[in-house]
Enzyme design. Structure first.
Site, PDB file in Angstrom:
ATOM      1  N   GLU A 159      -2.467 -16.762  -2.916  1.00  0.00           N
ATOM      2  CA  GLU A 159      -2.393 -16.358  -1.504  1.00  0.00           C
ATOM      3  C   GLU A 159      -2.391 -17.540  -0.549  1.00  0.00           C
ATOM      4  O   GLU A 159      -3.333 -17.746   0.225  1.00  0.00           O
ATOM      5  CB  GLU A 159      -3.537 -15.399  -1.158  1.00  0.00           C
ATOM      6  CG  GLU A 159      -3.367 -14.039  -1.788  1.00  0.00           C
ATOM      7  CD  GLU A 159      -4.452 -13.051  -1.370  1.00  0.00           C
ATOM      8  OE1 GLU A 159      -5.465 -13.485  -0.786  1.00  0.00           O
ATOM      9  OE2 GLU A 159      -4.292 -11.854  -1.641  1.00  0.00           O
ATOM     10  N   GLU A 190      -1.487  -7.764  -6.768  1.00  0.00           N
ATOM     11  CA  GLU A 190      -2.830  -7.188  -6.700  1.00  0.00           C
ATOM     12  C   GLU A 190      -2.721  -5.865  -5.959  1.00  0.00           C
ATOM     13  O   GLU A 190      -2.153  -5.812  -4.871  1.00  0.00           O
ATOM     14  CB  GLU A 190      -3.796  -8.105  -5.940  1.00  0.00           C
ATOM     15  CG  GLU A 190      -3.979  -9.465  -6.581  1.00  0.00           C
ATOM     16  CD  GLU A 190      -4.938 -10.375  -5.793  1.00  0.00           C
ATOM     17  OE1 GLU A 190      -5.667  -9.879  -4.902  1.00  0.00           O
ATOM     18  OE2 GLU A 190      -4.936 -11.583  -6.062  1.00  0.00           O
TER      19      GLU A 190
END
Ligand code: GAL
Length: 668
Positions: free
Chosen positions: A174, A345
């Protein structure tokens, strides 16, 4: 050209758990389409790994992502490497039939790294150093940390690059999350000056480009330029935009370094897991060095923490998430990945990080996965396998509880896996062509953050409003990067708020034989953040000039003569372009010249639905005659029509009833 869908058939129902190895289907070149999970072997006794792997397979999972935060276990002290545990973890998981995605651990430099490179920590806008004790504590521009990352990635790539169980890589974790793209450190300053010297060659050129004669801001050398923080009042917007471009380039360079090393030693695809509504680096630029764009989908967290919405909307979708936010990112990352994208995710239950953390409605962990597959996802990985009873995310649900008993999402994941196993073509279909394209441009997000001109002018918010209206009209939407050079596949193209039209996009618009809708604020700045003369929007075929603009505080709206209203932003225009719509007071807000349309204001949802509805009809696109009920959404794959009910009550579609969290699909 785009026909309405046939009437619905029966709801497809899946079996229970235990779909096993058949639950995924091979797509491109051995790629498995299906479900997976994020797993942290270093968090659990080794004795548990084999049983965990067996249970993952029993639930029908095919993918397992590991390793992305494990640097302190891979290299407990500088140069002291411990591969044994990771070798055994990969072997255990792979032997059970799981395909391993291995993350590079660079989002979590271990504590000893800071002893070696004390100046690698990022600084916030106030210049305060951000400390050790969580993650992402590094500056993208720090050369010493980049070298450490290159070293560990090289070691990982050499060791596992051709491992039979390795199926894909993930770089870092991320980028940009926790507000980490921009750093105001000494390392950033040094790299920014180098970047400026490369871009402008000499300080006089920079002075001219930025208009530094204003307020005597001229500099005699690049070493005289600071970061655009801590100025007495606002910095020059050209300076601020240059810093945003620089920071974005640092992320791209950081990722490119890792991708290049991985490719030297490995033929497996490379992914990154991007986040929702992070706009401060150019994801398209990073994506060009990847094979797969992943993103991390937390629908309930996002609704609570990164979406403008009324309280009523937040309450209504509390346990389901916003009906369009995930879909928008699915479409965005499909574009970033040039067709290949995953949910790396997927929220399985309550998270820990939003202001409020409700539990999903039963069925949502299934619905979210199907929405992703219906948008062409290759894989959906739930985050995480077992809830960790320790450290920061102890309140974050997994597929298992901390005591290893199943959490509610496990059965829903198993149901999706069984549904895929029963009809593999369902998930493998990929994305169907869309009749409408929407341009998304990260640099415009920076431009309008640097110079919002009105507190409510947010680029993402503007583009998302258009996206939502299109989805309420039942359409598939393609998102395009801002340098798209061929618009011919799309009968209707939208590019609201693009601050500077790229040369290829401008040329493509001039050639486009379908319809286009631009504005508000499209093409309103030069690349150096100045007002262009001749004045904007300077669009091919449109005799129109924006003579002045005004921003409007919350609650101030101007009704449109034909219904709906405009808010936030109103442009005063001149020229001979045909006026299609006006406010009740007579201000032109929708103008036209041939197929080119320009919106001189920010329409509310009712106005957008109406305006887009008539443009779609004019473009020959079969949209729904009326918007979908609040919470019902459709998505077409090449072979199926899917319907999703995000509402908390049953909703009907073409005579069929979908319960809350219901998913139905019909052959097209
Ligand atoms: C993501 C992150 C994961 C985990 C998760 C919790 O943003 O990549 O490591 O922190 O959030 O929801």
């Amino acid at each position: 050209m785009h026909r309405p869908d046939p009437p619905p058939g029966r709801e497809a129902r899946g079996g229970g758990a235990g779909a096993g190895a058949g639950a995924a289907r091979r797509g491109r070149a051995g790629m498995i389409r299906g479900l997976g999970v994020c797993y942290y072997p270093e968090h659990w006794p080794e004795a548990l790994w084999a049983e965990d792997a067996r249970r993952m397979r029993a639930a029908g999972l095919s993918w397992v992502r590991i390793g992305e935060f494990a640097w302190s276990r891979l290299e407990p002290a500088p140069g002291a490497l411990d591969w044994g545990w990771l070798d055994r973890a990969i072997d255990t998981l792979g032997a059970a039939g799981l395909r391993v995605v291995l993350g590079t651990p660079t989002a979590t430099p271990p504590r000893w790294m800071l002893t070696r490179h004390p100046d690698m920590l990022p600084a916030d806008r106030e210049g305060r150093v951000r400390g050790f004790g969580s993650r992402r504590h590094y500056d993208f521009a720090h050369p010493g940390y980049r070298a450490e990352c290159a070293r560990i990635v090289e070691l990982l790539a050499r060791r596992y690059g051709r491992h039979p169980y390795l199926a894909a890589w993930q770089t870092d974790n991320e980028y940009g999350c926790h507000d980490t793209t921009l750093s105001w450190s000494a390392a950033a300053l040094a790299a920014f000056r180098d970047w400026l010297a490369r871009r402008y060659q000499n300080p006089q050129a920079l002075n001219r480009a930025w208009g530094n004669v204003f307020w005597s801001m001229e500099v005699a050398g690049f070493e005289e330029i600071g970061l655009p923080n801590l100025t007495v009042t606002e910095p020059n917007p050209a300076h601020a935009l240059a810093f945003r471009r620089f920071a974005s380039d640092m992320v791209t360079e950081f990722n490119r370094l890792q991708a290049a090393i991985l490719r030297r030693h490995s033929d497996r695809p490379i992914a990154h897991n991007f986040m929702g509504r992070i706009t401060d680096f150019d994801h398209f630029a990073v994506g060009r060095d990847l094979d797969i764009a992943g993103w991390d989908s937390y629908p309930l967290g996002f609704l609570s923490d990164r979406l403008e919405a009324t309280e009523a909307h937040r309450r209504r979708f509390l346990r389901q998430g916003d009906p369009d936010f995930q879909a928008f990112h699915h479409d965005l990352y499909r574009a970033v990945g040039r067709g290949r994208w995953w949910v790396m995710e997927q929220q399985p239950g309550p998270v820990n990080w939003a202001p409020w953390n409700p539990a999903p409605l039963p069925g949502m962990a299934r619905l979210w996965a199907w929405e992703a597959f219906a948008h062409g996802a290759e894989a959906v990985l739930y985050f995480r396998w077992r809830q960790a009873p320790f450290a920061q995310e102890q309140m974050h649900a997994g597929l298992l509880r901390p005591d290893s008993a199943p959490a509610p999402a496990l059965a829903e994941a198993a149901q999706v896996a069984a549904e895929i196993a029963a009809d593999p073509a369902l998930a493998a279909a990929g994305a169907a062509p869309a009749p409408v394209a929407l341009v998304f441009d990260y640099a415009s997000a920076w431009a309008w953050e640097v110079e919002p001109q009105g507190r409510d002018f947010d680029y993402f918010r503007l583009v998302f409003a258009f996206y939502r209206a299109l989805r309420r009209l039942g359409l598939n939407i393609d998102i395009l990067p801002p340098d798209t050079a061929d618009l011919s596949p799309w009968p209707l193209v939208l590019a609201p708020g693009v601050a500077t039209l790229s040369a290829p996009l401008k040329a493509a618009l001039a050639r486009h034989r379908g319809l286009a809708l631009l504005g508000p604020r499209t093409n309103a700045k030069t690349a150096e953040m100045a007002i262009p003369v001749p004045l904007p929007p300077a669009l091919p075929g449109l005799d129109l000039v924006v003579a002045r603009v005004e921003s409007l505080p919350p609650g101030v709206t101007h009704a449109l003569a034909r219904g709906g209203a405009v808010a936030h932003w109103l442009e005063h225009v001149e020229g001979a372009a045909e006026v299609v719509e006006r406010t009740a007071e007579g201000w032109p807000v929708l103008l036209r010249g041939g197929g080119m349309h320009y919106l001189a204001a920010w329409p509310d949802e009712a106005a957008l639905l109406r305006i887009l509805g008539s443009l779609l009809a004019a473009a020959g696109v079969a949209a729904l005659p009326a918007p979908l009920p609040d919470g019902l959404r459709l998505r077409r794959t090449p072979a199926h029509l899917f319907a999703f009910n995000y509402a908390p009550e049953p909703l009907s579609w073409q005579g069929e009833t979908l319960p809350p969290a219901g998913v139905r699909w019909w052959p097209r």
